[in-house]
Write a protein that holds these residues in place. Structure first.
Motif, mmCIF file in Angstrom:
data_model
loop_
_atom_site.group_PDB
_atom_site.id
_atom_site.type_symbol
_atom_site.label_atom_id
_atom_site.label_comp_id
_atom_site.label_asym_id
_atom_site.label_seq_id
_atom_site.Cartn_x
_atom_site.Cartn_y
_atom_site.Cartn_z
ATOM 1 N N ALA A 185 0.844 -1.194 0.000
ATOM 2 C CA ALA A 185 0.000 0.000 0.000
ATOM 3 C C ALA A 185 0.879 1.244 0.000
ATOM 4 C CB ALA A 185 -0.920 0.011 1.214
ATOM 5 N N LEU A 186 0.446 2.275 -0.724
ATOM 6 C CA LEU A 186 1.158 3.553 -0.708
ATOM 7 C C LEU A 186 0.822 4.339 0.556
ATOM 8 C CD1 LEU A 186 0.865 4.715 -4.432
ATOM 9 C CD2 LEU A 186 2.958 4.096 -3.202
ATOM 10 N N GLU A 187 -0.462 4.475 0.847
ATOM 11 C CA GLU A 187 -0.884 5.227 2.020
ATOM 12 C C GLU A 187 -0.650 4.413 3.286
ATOM 13 O OE1 GLU A 187 -4.813 6.747 1.786
ATOM 14 O OE2 GLU A 187 -4.529 7.593 -0.220
ATOM 15 N N GLY A 188 0.077 5.000 4.209
ATOM 16 C CA GLY A 188 0.342 4.324 5.469
ATOM 17 C C GLY A 188 1.379 3.227 5.357
ATOM 18 N N GLY A 189 2.025 3.115 4.205
ATOM 19 C CA GLY A 189 3.038 2.083 4.018
ATOM 20 C C GLY A 189 4.429 2.578 4.342
ATOM 21 N N GLU A 190 5.389 1.688 4.310
ATOM 22 C CA GLU A 190 6.786 2.051 4.519
ATOM 23 C C GLU A 190 7.631 1.458 3.399
ATOM 24 O OE1 GLU A 190 8.737 -0.320 7.833
ATOM 25 O OE2 GLU A 190 6.620 -0.536 8.376
ATOM 26 N N PRO A 191 8.762 2.065 3.094
ATOM 27 C CA PRO A 191 9.606 1.562 2.011
ATOM 28 C C PRO A 191 9.992 0.104 2.241
ATOM 29 C CG PRO A 191 10.350 3.723 2.732
ATOM 30 C CD PRO A 191 9.329 3.269 3.728
ATOM 31 N N PHE A 192 9.915 -0.694 1.206
ATOM 32 C CA PHE A 192 10.133 -2.140 1.352
ATOM 33 C C PHE A 192 11.512 -2.477 1.876
ATOM 34 C CE2 PHE A 192 12.127 -1.365 -2.694
ATOM 35 C CZ PHE A 192 13.087 -2.351 -2.844
ATOM 36 N N ASN A 193 12.521 -1.641 1.540
ATOM 37 C CA ASN A 193 13.887 -1.985 1.925
ATOM 38 C C ASN A 193 14.191 -1.733 3.398
ATOM 39 O OD1 ASN A 193 13.857 0.783 1.743
ATOM 40 N ND2 ASN A 193 15.272 0.912 0.012
ATOM 41 N N LYS A 194 13.193 -1.271 4.148
ATOM 42 C CA LYS A 194 13.361 -1.142 5.600
ATOM 43 C C LYS A 194 13.026 -2.448 6.314
ATOM 44 C CE LYS A 194 12.779 3.827 6.233
ATOM 45 N NZ LYS A 194 12.074 4.889 7.003
ATOM 46 N N ILE A 195 12.443 -3.382 5.576
ATOM 47 C CA ILE A 195 12.087 -4.686 6.148
ATOM 48 C C ILE A 195 13.208 -5.680 5.854
ATOM 49 C CG2 ILE A 195 10.426 -6.595 6.082
ATOM 50 C CD1 ILE A 195 9.291 -4.039 7.268
ATOM 51 N N LYS A 196 13.628 -6.401 6.870
ATOM 52 C CA LYS A 196 14.687 -7.388 6.697
ATOM 53 C C LYS A 196 14.140 -8.667 6.074
ATOM 54 C CE LYS A 196 17.565 -5.823 10.554
ATOM 55 N NZ LYS A 196 18.222 -6.226 11.836
ATOM 56 N N SER A 197 14.966 -9.341 5.310
ATOM 57 C CA SER A 197 14.568 -10.620 4.725
ATOM 58 C C SER A 197 14.461 -11.672 5.820
ATOM 59 C CB SER A 197 15.590 -11.058 3.677
ATOM 60 O OG SER A 197 16.872 -11.194 4.259
ATOM 61 N N SER A 198 13.702 -12.731 5.548
ATOM 62 C CA SER A 198 13.515 -13.780 6.549
ATOM 63 C C SER A 198 13.183 -15.103 5.866
ATOM 64 C CB SER A 198 12.411 -13.400 7.531
ATOM 65 O OG SER A 198 11.179 -13.247 6.846
ATOM 66 N N LYS A 199 13.270 -16.172 6.634
ATOM 67 C CA LYS A 199 12.958 -17.493 6.105
ATOM 68 C C LYS A 199 11.451 -17.677 5.925
ATOM 69 C CE LYS A 199 17.017 -19.828 8.029
ATOM 70 N NZ LYS A 199 17.495 -20.904 8.936
ATOM 71 N N ASP A 200 10.671 -17.024 6.775
ATOM 72 C CA ASP A 200 9.215 -17.177 6.744
ATOM 73 C C ASP A 200 8.560 -15.819 6.522
ATOM 74 O OD1 ASP A 200 9.643 -19.841 7.444
ATOM 75 O OD2 ASP A 200 9.487 -19.400 9.581
ATOM 76 N N PHE A 201 7.617 -15.763 5.594
ATOM 77 C CA PHE A 201 6.846 -14.543 5.385
ATOM 78 C C PHE A 201 5.695 -14.843 4.432
ATOM 79 C CE2 PHE A 201 9.835 -14.547 1.879
ATOM 80 C CZ PHE A 201 9.035 -14.201 0.791
ATOM 81 N N ALA A 202 4.732 -13.931 4.425
ATOM 82 C CA ALA A 202 3.649 -13.970 3.447
ATOM 83 C C ALA A 202 3.478 -12.563 2.899
ATOM 84 C CB ALA A 202 2.353 -14.468 4.074
ATOM 85 N N LEU A 203 3.204 -12.463 1.612
ATOM 86 C CA LEU A 203 3.035 -11.164 0.954
ATOM 87 C C LEU A 203 1.678 -11.125 0.270
ATOM 88 C CD1 LEU A 203 4.234 -8.436 -0.119
ATOM 89 C CD2 LEU A 203 4.985 -9.744 -2.119
ATOM 90 N N ILE A 204 0.942 -10.032 0.475
ATOM 91 C CA ILE A 204 -0.336 -9.834 -0.202
ATOM 92 C C ILE A 204 -0.175 -8.750 -1.266
ATOM 93 C CG2 ILE A 204 -2.791 -9.372 0.049
ATOM 94 C CD1 ILE A 204 -2.503 -9.777 3.061
ATOM 95 N N VAL A 205 -0.537 -9.075 -2.502
ATOM 96 C CA VAL A 205 -0.592 -8.064 -3.561
ATOM 97 C C VAL A 205 -2.047 -7.953 -4.015
ATOM 98 C CG1 VAL A 205 1.780 -8.400 -4.316
ATOM 99 C CG2 VAL A 205 -0.039 -9.742 -5.376
ATOM 100 N N GLY A 206 -2.424 -6.749 -4.491
ATOM 101 C CA GLY A 206 -3.838 -6.501 -4.713
ATOM 102 C C GLY A 206 -4.231 -6.144 -6.129
ATOM 103 N N ASN A 207 -5.507 -5.876 -6.255
ATOM 104 C CA ASN A 207 -6.149 -5.538 -7.510
ATOM 105 C C ASN A 207 -5.422 -4.411 -8.238
ATOM 106 O OD1 ASN A 207 -8.340 -3.575 -8.845
ATOM 107 N ND2 ASN A 207 -9.006 -5.693 -9.091
ATOM 108 N N GLU A 208 -5.372 -4.523 -9.573
ATOM 109 C CA GLU A 208 -4.633 -3.566 -10.387
ATOM 110 C C GLU A 208 -5.105 -2.127 -10.187
ATOM 111 O OE1 GLU A 208 -4.709 -7.453 -12.775
ATOM 112 O OE2 GLU A 208 -6.068 -6.356 -11.473
ATOM 113 N N GLY A 209 -6.392 -1.936 -9.914
ATOM 114 C CA GLY A 209 -6.915 -0.585 -9.769
ATOM 115 C C GLY A 209 -7.050 -0.116 -8.335
ATOM 116 N N SER A 210 -7.541 -0.993 -7.469
ATOM 117 C CA SER A 210 -7.858 -0.583 -6.096
ATOM 118 C C SER A 210 -6.878 -1.097 -5.047
ATOM 119 C CB SER A 210 -9.274 -1.038 -5.732
ATOM 120 O OG SER A 210 -9.413 -2.440 -5.895
ATOM 121 N N GLY A 211 -5.953 -1.950 -5.441
ATOM 122 C CA GLY A 211 -4.967 -2.451 -4.486
ATOM 123 C C GLY A 211 -5.542 -3.488 -3.531
ATOM 124 N N VAL A 212 -4.865 -3.691 -2.421
ATOM 125 C CA VAL A 212 -5.278 -4.666 -1.410
ATOM 126 C C VAL A 212 -6.430 -4.089 -0.590
ATOM 127 C CG1 VAL A 212 -4.548 -6.011 0.602
ATOM 128 C CG2 VAL A 212 -2.946 -5.612 -1.282
#
Length: 250
Positions: A185-212
């Motif tokens: 999300a753009l609003e209320g989100g943070e730059p992705f590179n501030k998050i450290k990589s990990s062995k376990d995670f889940a990522l949600i991506v959303g609709n082309e027009g309205s997002g998650v």
């Protein structure tokens, strides 16, 4: 081995029906075409019900077709049942095979209401390339067995577990296993590179027009965005997912 020469044959009608979602769901099968996709399908032979081929085409010698029905058709029939402008002369009918649950996946891509079949296929291909354990297709997402989705996946639908279900229903299970879930999300989100990589995670991506969906974003560990440095308004969802998946995984 069968041979069909008339486009009025009932089998031809059955194959053409598989280009419609309701008929794919009714039969539990789907249609693929082209050498690459058929070869990828054959890596799990139990998924392939039938191979359809024109007499002018030679089957690669290394293909193992024991127990698989083979039907020869005319070039005219192949054109009738094909969705591509220049058919390669080979197609197959495959069984739908969806995963039952994602509870044992340590790296998960969740897709919220993606509408474009090409985007969905590319997302699945990207998740496969990034070594993701499975893909969860949320409500409102285009059919994974759409012909354009299959072709865009380049066969990755045969490589990576895929399941359908309400994303919100599964979020608590990730929390119970202490697997961080990241939204986009753009609003209320943070730059992705501030998050450290990990062995376990889940990522949600959303609709082309309205997002998650907002109700999903409220239940994530963090919501990420990718900075835009040029004049582009946004990134394609599959491109964005690729950047994030490769960053998040160890």
């Amino acid at each position: 081995m069968k041979r069909i020469e008339s486009i009025k044959n009932p089998k031809v009608k059955e194959w053409r029906k598989l280009h419609k979602r309701k008929d794919r769901d009714l039969t539990g099968t789907f249609f693929i075409e082209g050498f690459h996709l058929v070869e990828e399908g054959l890596k799990d032979k139990e998924m392939v019900n039938e191979i359809i081929i024109t007499e002018e085409v030679s089957i690669p010698q290394h293909w193992k077709l024991d127990g698989i029905n083979l039907t020869f058709v005319t070039t005219e029939i192949m054109k009738v049942i094909s969705e591509t402008e220049t058919p390669q002369g080979i197609a197959a009918v495959c069984k739908q095979k969806l995963a039952v649950h994602p509870l044992n996946w340590s790296k998960t891509l969740m897709i919220d209401a993606i509408q474009d079949p090409g985007n969905l296929g590319t997302l699945i291909r990207t998740a496969d390339a990034a070594g993701i354990d499975g893909v969860l297709l949320g409500d409102g997402t285009v059919d994974v067995y759409n012909g354009k989705t299959i072709r865009a996946s380049q066969g990755s639908i045969f490589h990576i577990p895929i399941m359908k279900g309400a994303i919100g229903k599964w979020l608590p299970s990730f929390s119970e296993r202490k697997v961080p879930v990241y939204g986009t999300a753009l609003e209320g989100g943070e730059p992705f590179n501030k998050i450290k990589s990990s062995k376990d995670f889940a990522l949600i991506v959303g609709n082309e027009g309205s997002g998650v969906q907002q109700d999903l974003l409220k239940n994530t560990a963090a919501n990420l965005y990718i900075p835009i440095y040029g004049e582009a308004e946004s990134l394609n969802v599959a491109i964005a997912a690729g950047i994030l998946l490769y960053h998040l995984r160890e």
